[in-house]
Design a protein around this motif. Structure first.
Motif, mmCIF file in Angstrom:
data_model
loop_
_atom_site.group_PDB
_atom_site.id
_atom_site.type_symbol
_atom_site.label_atom_id
_atom_site.label_comp_id
_atom_site.label_asym_id
_atom_site.label_seq_id
_atom_site.Cartn_x
_atom_site.Cartn_y
_atom_site.Cartn_z
ATOM 1 N N GLY A 1 -74.759 24.263 13.545
ATOM 2 C CA GLY A 1 -73.963 23.182 12.963
ATOM 3 C C GLY A 1 -73.978 23.178 11.443
ATOM 4 O O GLY A 1 -72.937 23.004 10.801
ATOM 5 N N GLN A 2 -75.157 23.395 10.848
ATOM 6 C CA GLN A 2 -75.204 23.426 9.379
ATOM 7 C C GLN A 2 -74.464 24.648 8.847
ATOM 8 O O GLN A 2 -73.831 24.586 7.790
ATOM 9 C CB GLN A 2 -76.649 23.343 8.856
ATOM 10 C CG GLN A 2 -77.601 24.466 9.225
ATOM 11 C CD GLN A 2 -77.460 25.716 8.379
ATOM 12 O OE1 GLN A 2 -76.969 25.648 7.258
ATOM 13 N NE2 GLN A 2 -77.868 26.847 8.911
ATOM 14 N N ALA A 3 -74.525 25.750 9.596
ATOM 15 C CA ALA A 3 -73.787 26.957 9.206
ATOM 16 C C ALA A 3 -72.281 26.703 9.254
ATOM 17 O O ALA A 3 -71.530 27.134 8.369
ATOM 18 C CB ALA A 3 -74.160 28.126 10.116
ATOM 19 N N ALA A 4 -71.836 25.986 10.275
ATOM 20 C CA ALA A 4 -70.407 25.666 10.415
ATOM 21 C C ALA A 4 -69.919 24.826 9.232
ATOM 22 O O ALA A 4 -68.805 25.029 8.726
ATOM 23 C CB ALA A 4 -70.149 24.933 11.726
ATOM 24 N N GLU A 5 -70.757 23.890 8.780
ATOM 25 C CA GLU A 5 -70.386 23.059 7.626
ATOM 26 C C GLU A 5 -70.318 23.894 6.346
ATOM 27 O O GLU A 5 -69.433 23.706 5.521
ATOM 28 C CB GLU A 5 -71.382 21.906 7.458
ATOM 29 C CG GLU A 5 -71.336 20.875 8.563
ATOM 30 C CD GLU A 5 -70.001 20.151 8.678
ATOM 31 O OE1 GLU A 5 -69.309 19.978 7.645
ATOM 32 O OE2 GLU A 5 -69.640 19.769 9.812
ATOM 33 N N SER A 6 -71.262 24.829 6.172
ATOM 34 C CA SER A 6 -71.221 25.735 5.009
ATOM 35 C C SER A 6 -69.948 26.569 5.040
ATOM 36 O O SER A 6 -69.255 26.727 4.023
ATOM 37 C CB SER A 6 -72.439 26.668 5.011
ATOM 38 O OG SER A 6 -73.638 25.970 4.828
ATOM 39 N N PHE A 7 -69.636 27.107 6.209
ATOM 40 C CA PHE A 7 -68.440 27.940 6.385
ATOM 41 C C PHE A 7 -67.181 27.145 6.014
ATOM 42 O O PHE A 7 -66.278 27.648 5.348
ATOM 43 C CB PHE A 7 -68.369 28.406 7.842
ATOM 44 C CG PHE A 7 -67.365 29.496 8.105
ATOM 45 C CD1 PHE A 7 -67.735 30.834 8.016
ATOM 46 C CD2 PHE A 7 -66.059 29.197 8.456
ATOM 47 C CE1 PHE A 7 -66.819 31.858 8.271
ATOM 48 C CE2 PHE A 7 -65.134 30.205 8.715
ATOM 49 C CZ PHE A 7 -65.512 31.540 8.613
ATOM 50 N N TYR A 8 -67.152 25.886 6.430
ATOM 51 C CA TYR A 8 -66.006 25.013 6.137
ATOM 52 C C TYR A 8 -65.884 24.750 4.630
ATOM 53 O O TYR A 8 -64.781 24.764 4.075
ATOM 54 C CB TYR A 8 -66.163 23.692 6.901
ATOM 55 C CG TYR A 8 -65.083 22.690 6.629
ATOM 56 C CD1 TYR A 8 -63.755 22.938 7.003
ATOM 57 C CD2 TYR A 8 -65.367 21.486 5.987
ATOM 58 C CE1 TYR A 8 -62.757 22.011 6.743
ATOM 59 C CE2 TYR A 8 -64.373 20.556 5.729
ATOM 60 C CZ TYR A 8 -63.069 20.824 6.114
ATOM 61 O OH TYR A 8 -62.082 19.913 5.854
ATOM 62 N N TRP A 45 -66.814 26.732 2.250
ATOM 63 C CA TRP A 45 -66.362 27.969 1.603
ATOM 64 C C TRP A 45 -64.929 28.348 1.952
ATOM 65 O O TRP A 45 -64.181 28.802 1.101
ATOM 66 C CB TRP A 45 -67.274 29.129 2.011
ATOM 67 C CG TRP A 45 -68.683 29.027 1.539
ATOM 68 C CD1 TRP A 45 -69.132 28.454 0.379
ATOM 69 C CD2 TRP A 45 -69.844 29.542 2.208
ATOM 70 N NE1 TRP A 45 -70.496 28.580 0.295
ATOM 71 C CE2 TRP A 45 -70.962 29.239 1.395
ATOM 72 C CE3 TRP A 45 -70.053 30.230 3.408
ATOM 73 C CZ2 TRP A 45 -72.264 29.596 1.741
ATOM 74 C CZ3 TRP A 45 -71.343 30.589 3.760
ATOM 75 C CH2 TRP A 45 -72.433 30.276 2.932
ATOM 76 N N ARG A 46 -64.561 28.205 3.235
ATOM 77 C CA ARG A 46 -63.305 28.782 3.713
ATOM 78 C C ARG A 46 -62.212 27.756 4.030
ATOM 79 O O ARG A 46 -61.069 28.119 4.259
ATOM 80 C CB ARG A 46 -63.558 29.628 4.978
ATOM 81 C CG ARG A 46 -64.684 30.636 4.870
ATOM 82 C CD ARG A 46 -64.506 31.639 3.756
ATOM 83 N NE ARG A 46 -63.337 32.500 3.928
ATOM 84 C CZ ARG A 46 -63.027 33.511 3.105
ATOM 85 N NH1 ARG A 46 -63.791 33.761 2.054
ATOM 86 N NH2 ARG A 46 -61.953 34.245 3.338
ATOM 87 N N GLY A 47 -62.597 26.467 4.099
ATOM 88 C CA GLY A 47 -61.609 25.439 4.427
ATOM 89 C C GLY A 47 -61.171 25.467 5.876
ATOM 90 O O GLY A 47 -60.154 24.886 6.243
ATOM 91 N N VAL A 48 -61.953 26.163 6.717
ATOM 92 C CA VAL A 48 -61.652 26.285 8.155
ATOM 93 C C VAL A 48 -62.891 25.847 8.927
ATOM 94 O O VAL A 48 -64.007 26.275 8.613
ATOM 95 C CB VAL A 48 -61.314 27.755 8.533
ATOM 96 C CG1 VAL A 48 -61.029 27.885 10.022
ATOM 97 C CG2 VAL A 48 -60.152 28.270 7.713
#
Length: 269
Positions: A242-249, A251-254
């Motif tokens: 979940g924290q990785a998904a938030e970081s990804f969002y 950075w990438r807006g997705v």
């Protein structure tokens, strides 16, 4: 191809490259994400050199989260309150810092249908892991969040940072006389194998127990929770994804889909 890193010491255990490459594949984002072992005295230079070379962002794990905070030109409010940064973004010569740990925890609890609004939450520990989750927990409108720590002054200091009447610090002997809906272990006890000084009377069929640590087998805390018939006993793997998904969002807006990646990671453990 855009470059990302995760920095830590040690780092060989990190699942972040596996997770982010799955996110990239799922969302069709062209990026390369690698782990990098950083010498204890080289963190700032390593980050600045990577940003200068065109790197887009980085995750930060133990023991560099506080150092990462000091490197940033701008901080999110949750990173400021947590006193730690786990997500760096490099943009127009600036280093932006955020902390997604707490959102990862909250989203995982909600995915398990744990009721946080109006609940009484016990947070075990007052270190960096605990600090990072207090604000997102308070944003879920609990009745109370009680921080318990072996060193009472450390718990009190954490509580003072947030200035919220729902938040209080207690000793372990105090909390053993109370009742909670959710108990979250943010101590290192599950890593060291130490027993937490909480009584089994705190755990029953109405109580959800969550450990931020994860492994192939149940942690000592989750085994204890199951032994005393906790309503749910949940490990921290979903928090990690979940924290990785938030970081990804950031950075990438997705926003990547978490559940399939979580099941793949669980299988790979």
């Amino acid at each position: 191809m855009d470059q990302y890193r995760v920095y830590g010491n040690p780092i060989s255990q990190s699942r972040s490259p596996f997770i982010h490459q799955l996110f990239a594949s799922q969302t069709q984002q062209p990026l390369n994400y690698l782990s990098e072992l950083v010498a204890l005295d080289s963190f700032a230079n390593t980050v600045r050199a990577f940003a200068k070379s065109g790197g887009k962002g980085a995750n930060v794990t133990v023991p560099f989260k506080e150092q990462a905070l000091c490197l940033c030109d701008q901080l999110s409010s949750r990173a400021q309150l947590a006193g730690a940064v786990n997500t760096l973004t490099f943009k127009e010569g600036q280093i932006l810092g955020d902390n997604t740990d707490g959102l990862g925890l909250v989203n995982d609890l909600l995915a398990h249908r744990v009721e946080l609004s109006g609940s009484n939450i016990l947070l075990l520990g007052a270190g960096g892991a605990a600090k990072g989750v207090v604000l997102p927990l308070l944003e879920q409108n609990p009745e109370t969040v009680v921080v318990a720590n072996r060193t009472m002054s450390k718990a009190q200091k954490l509580v003072e940072q947030f200035n919220d009447l729902r938040l209080s610090a207690k000793s372990f002997s105090d909390v053993n006389q109370m009742a909670f809906d959710v108990i979250i272990n943010a101590t290192s006890a599950s890593l060291t194998g130490d027993k937490l000084p909480i009584e089994h009377s705190l755990i029953n069929e109405q109580v959800v127990c969550y450990d931020m640590v994860y492994g192939k087998e149940d942690t000592a805390f989750l085994a204890f929770a199951k032994q005393h018939h906790a309503k749910q006993a949940i490990d921290g793997l979903g928090m990690l994804v979940g924290q990785a998904a938030e970081s990804f969002y950031i950075w990438r807006g997705v926003k990547p889909e978490v559940s399939t990646v979580l099941s793949q990671l669980r299988t790979a453990l």
